[in-house]
Scaffold this motif. Structure first.
Motif, PDB file in Angstrom:
ATOM      1  N   UNK A 170       0.808  -1.209   0.000  1.00 43.13           N
ATOM      2  CA  UNK A 170       0.000   0.000   0.000  1.00 43.13           C
ATOM      3  C   UNK A 170       0.850   1.271   0.000  1.00 43.13           C
ATOM      4  N   UNK A 171       2.163   1.121  -0.022  1.00 47.77           N
ATOM      5  CA  UNK A 171       3.041   2.293  -0.068  1.00 47.77           C
ATOM      6  C   UNK A 171       3.090   2.841  -1.486  1.00 47.77           C
ATOM      7  N   UNK A 172       3.389   4.138  -1.589  1.00 48.74           N
ATOM      8  CA  UNK A 172       3.326   4.828  -2.882  1.00 48.74           C
ATOM      9  C   UNK A 172       4.248   4.215  -3.927  1.00 48.74           C
ATOM     10  N   UNK A 173       5.412   3.747  -3.494  1.00 47.56           N
ATOM     11  CA  UNK A 173       6.358   3.168  -4.460  1.00 47.56           C
ATOM     12  C   UNK A 173       5.734   1.978  -5.178  1.00 47.56           C
ATOM     13  N   UNK A 174       5.049   1.119  -4.437  1.00 44.11           N
ATOM     14  CA  UNK A 174       4.466  -0.054  -5.079  1.00 44.11           C
ATOM     15  C   UNK A 174       3.165   0.285  -5.791  1.00 44.11           C
ATOM     16  N   UNK A 175       2.394   1.200  -5.230  1.00 44.48           N
ATOM     17  CA  UNK A 175       1.151   1.589  -5.903  1.00 44.48           C
ATOM     18  C   UNK A 175       1.427   2.214  -7.265  1.00 44.48           C
ATOM     19  N   UNK A 176       2.614   2.786  -7.434  1.00 38.62           N
ATOM     20  CA  UNK A 176       2.999   3.288  -8.746  1.00 38.62           C
ATOM     21  C   UNK A 176       3.206   2.180  -9.758  1.00 38.62           C
ATOM     22  N   UNK A 177       3.527   0.988  -9.272  1.00 33.72           N
ATOM     23  CA  UNK A 177       3.703  -0.174 -10.159  1.00 33.72           C
ATOM     24  C   UNK A 177       2.393  -0.929 -10.331  1.00 33.72           C
ATOM     25  N   UNK A 178       1.608  -0.993  -9.250  1.00 30.10           N
ATOM     26  CA  UNK A 178       0.357  -1.764  -9.239  1.00 30.10           C
ATOM     27  C   UNK A 178      -0.672  -0.963  -8.449  1.00 30.10           C
ATOM     28  N   UNK A 179      -1.560  -0.244  -9.118  1.00 24.34           N
ATOM     29  CA  UNK A 179      -2.476   0.654  -8.421  1.00 24.34           C
ATOM     30  C   UNK A 179      -3.459  -0.036  -7.484  1.00 24.34           C
ATOM     31  N   UNK A 180      -3.557  -1.366  -7.574  1.00 27.34           N
ATOM     32  CA  UNK A 180      -4.437  -2.105  -6.678  1.00 27.34           C
ATOM     33  C   UNK A 180      -3.672  -2.689  -5.491  1.00 27.34           C
ATOM     34  N   UNK A 181      -2.365  -2.434  -5.444  1.00 27.45           N
ATOM     35  CA  UNK A 181      -1.555  -2.853  -4.312  1.00 27.45           C
ATOM     36  C   UNK A 181      -1.319  -4.339  -4.201  1.00 27.45           C
ATOM     37  N   UNK A 182      -1.431  -5.050  -5.319  1.00 26.78           N
ATOM     38  CA  UNK A 182      -1.228  -6.496  -5.301  1.00 26.78           C
ATOM     39  C   UNK A 182       0.102  -6.860  -5.964  1.00 26.78           C
ATOM     40  N   UNK A 183       0.362  -8.139  -6.075  1.00 27.80           N
ATOM     41  CA  UNK A 183       1.600  -8.631  -6.690  1.00 27.80           C
ATOM     42  C   UNK A 183       1.258  -9.820  -7.593  1.00 27.80           C
ATOM     43  N   UNK A 184       2.137 -10.102  -8.562  1.00 26.32           N
ATOM     44  CA  UNK A 184       3.386  -9.415  -8.858  1.00 26.32           C
ATOM     45  C   UNK A 184       3.189  -8.198  -9.767  1.00 26.32           C
ATOM     46  N   UNK A 185       4.195  -7.335  -9.764  1.00 24.03           N
ATOM     47  CA  UNK A 185       4.368  -6.319 -10.793  1.00 24.03           C
ATOM     48  C   UNK A 185       5.672  -6.655 -11.507  1.00 24.03           C
ATOM     49  N   UNK A 186       5.890  -6.049 -12.660  1.00 21.18           N
ATOM     50  CA  UNK A 186       6.982  -6.514 -13.527  1.00 21.18           C
ATOM     51  C   UNK A 186       7.543  -5.351 -14.336  1.00 21.18           C
ATOM     52  N   UNK A 187       8.841  -5.428 -14.606  1.00 15.19           N
ATOM     53  CA  UNK A 187       9.491  -4.417 -15.442  1.00 15.19           C
ATOM     54  C   UNK A 187      10.584  -5.068 -16.276  1.00 15.19           C
ATOM     55  N   UNK A 188      10.629  -4.686 -17.552  1.00 13.51           N
ATOM     56  CA  UNK A 188      11.664  -5.219 -18.440  1.00 13.51           C
ATOM     57  C   UNK A 188      11.949  -4.218 -19.553  1.00 13.51           C
ATOM     58  N   UNK A 189      13.189  -3.759 -19.612  1.00  9.01           N
ATOM     59  CA  UNK A 189      13.597  -2.807 -20.652  1.00  9.01           C
ATOM     60  C   UNK A 189      12.653  -1.610 -20.751  1.00  9.01           C
ATOM     61  N   UNK A 190      12.278  -1.056 -19.611  1.00 11.48           N
ATOM     62  CA  UNK A 190      11.432   0.122 -19.599  1.00 11.48           C
ATOM     63  C   UNK A 190       9.948  -0.150 -19.762  1.00 11.48           C
ATOM     64  N   UNK A 191       9.574  -1.407 -19.929  1.00 15.55           N
ATOM     65  CA  UNK A 191       8.164  -1.791 -20.076  1.00 15.55           C
ATOM     66  C   UNK A 191       7.690  -2.334 -18.740  1.00 15.55           C
ATOM     67  N   UNK A 192       6.764  -1.635 -18.088  1.00 19.14           N
ATOM     68  CA  UNK A 192       6.288  -2.019 -16.765  1.00 19.14           C
ATOM     69  C   UNK A 192       4.797  -2.336 -16.813  1.00 19.14           C
ATOM     70  N   UNK A 193       4.416  -3.440 -16.203  1.00 19.35           N
ATOM     71  CA  UNK A 193       3.002  -3.828 -16.160  1.00 19.35           C
ATOM     72  C   UNK A 193       2.789  -4.812 -15.021  1.00 19.35           C
ATOM     73  N   UNK A 194       1.557  -5.242 -14.856  1.00 22.19           N
ATOM     74  CA  UNK A 194       1.225  -6.170 -13.774  1.00 22.19           C
ATOM     75  C   UNK A 194       0.176  -7.162 -14.264  1.00 22.19           C
ATOM     76  N   UNK A 195      -0.189  -8.082 -13.404  1.00 23.22           N
ATOM     77  CA  UNK A 195      -1.078  -9.228 -13.627  1.00 23.22           C
ATOM     78  C   UNK A 195      -0.270 -10.451 -14.065  1.00 23.22           C
ATOM     79  N   UNK A 196      -0.390 -11.497 -13.255  1.00 20.54           N
ATOM     80  CA  UNK A 196       0.388 -12.718 -13.474  1.00 20.54           C
ATOM     81  C   UNK A 196       0.190 -13.286 -14.870  1.00 20.54           C
TER      82      UNK A 196
END
Length: 213
Positions: A42-68
């Motif tokens: 629920x911290x801002x750093x993670x909410x920036x990656x996943x606005x629902x505060x869940x996991x996992x989130x993912x990043x590769x070569x500047x492409x960031x997204x979430x959902x397993x």
């Protein structure tokens, strides 16, 4: 290419699924822990990656997204090695069927109710609520029976080769197998039990073992 980053705790079944995909390819990645139990989700750093505060989130070569589902399929498509999605339409349907069943029904009943009450609640100082476990058993049993039916006589859930479906189920079963409910509830599903006996020995499962306690 830069090293892909998986954000989430090693104890999450969905994070473990993504890690197992990397292990099966095999391909390198970095796990960046996000401890949901302590509130980091629920911290801002993670909410920036996943606005629902869940996991996992993912990043590769500047492409960031979430959902397993998106992450696992992306990894399978982008990185060389073992193909984890069948080309055959019916085998692909079986894979997606099993994944959908787990996402919609299996995870909530098995992990969210039975495993949580049997393992997590006592670890955090609470007492297992048997009524919650009992209420979850019918849905969990139906899920297990359906997975056994989807697998049929094949060695893996979607046919003769391991697919993403097996990597969805394995982390859930790893926790479920630690509960006293496992042996009895698996008795009507001999094919699925045989699958687990094989899957439990898989190096990708061993290499992604969470550090509990």
């Amino acid at each position: 290419m830069s090293t892909p980053i998986v954000y989430g705790p090693d104890y999450s079944t969905y994070v473990r699924t993504v890690r197992m995909v990397f292990a099966e390819k095999p391909a390198d990645y970095r796990l960046e822990p996000v401890d949901l139990l302590s509130g980091q989700g629920r911290q801002s750093a993670h909410l920036g990656r996943h606005p629902f505060g869940k996991v996992p989130a993912f990043e590769h070569d500047g492409f960031a997204f979430y959902e397993t589902s998106a992450i696992a399929r992306y990894v399978d498509q982008v990185f060389p090695g073992r193909r984890l999605q069948p080309a055959d339409a019916r085998q692909a349907a079986r894979m997606n069927w099993a994944i959908g069943l787990l996402d919609s029904y299996g995870y909530g009943a098995i992990v969210g109710k039975i495993v949580w009450q049997r393992l997590i609640t006592p670890m955090t100082g609470g007492t297992c609520d048997e009524s919650i476990v009992e209420a979850a058993r019918p849905t969990a049993a139906t899920c297990l029976a359906e997975l056994d039916r989807i697998k049929g006589s094949d060695p893996w859930l979607a046919g003769g080769d391991l697919t993403l479906a097996d990597l969805w189920l394995a982390p859930i079963m790893a926790y479920f197998s630690m509960t006293p409910d496992f042996a009895r509830m698996m008795e009507p599903c001999p094919g699925l039990r045989a699958w687990w006996d094989t899957m439990a020995q898989r190096p990708s499962l061993a290499s992604t073992q969470p550090r509990l306690g």
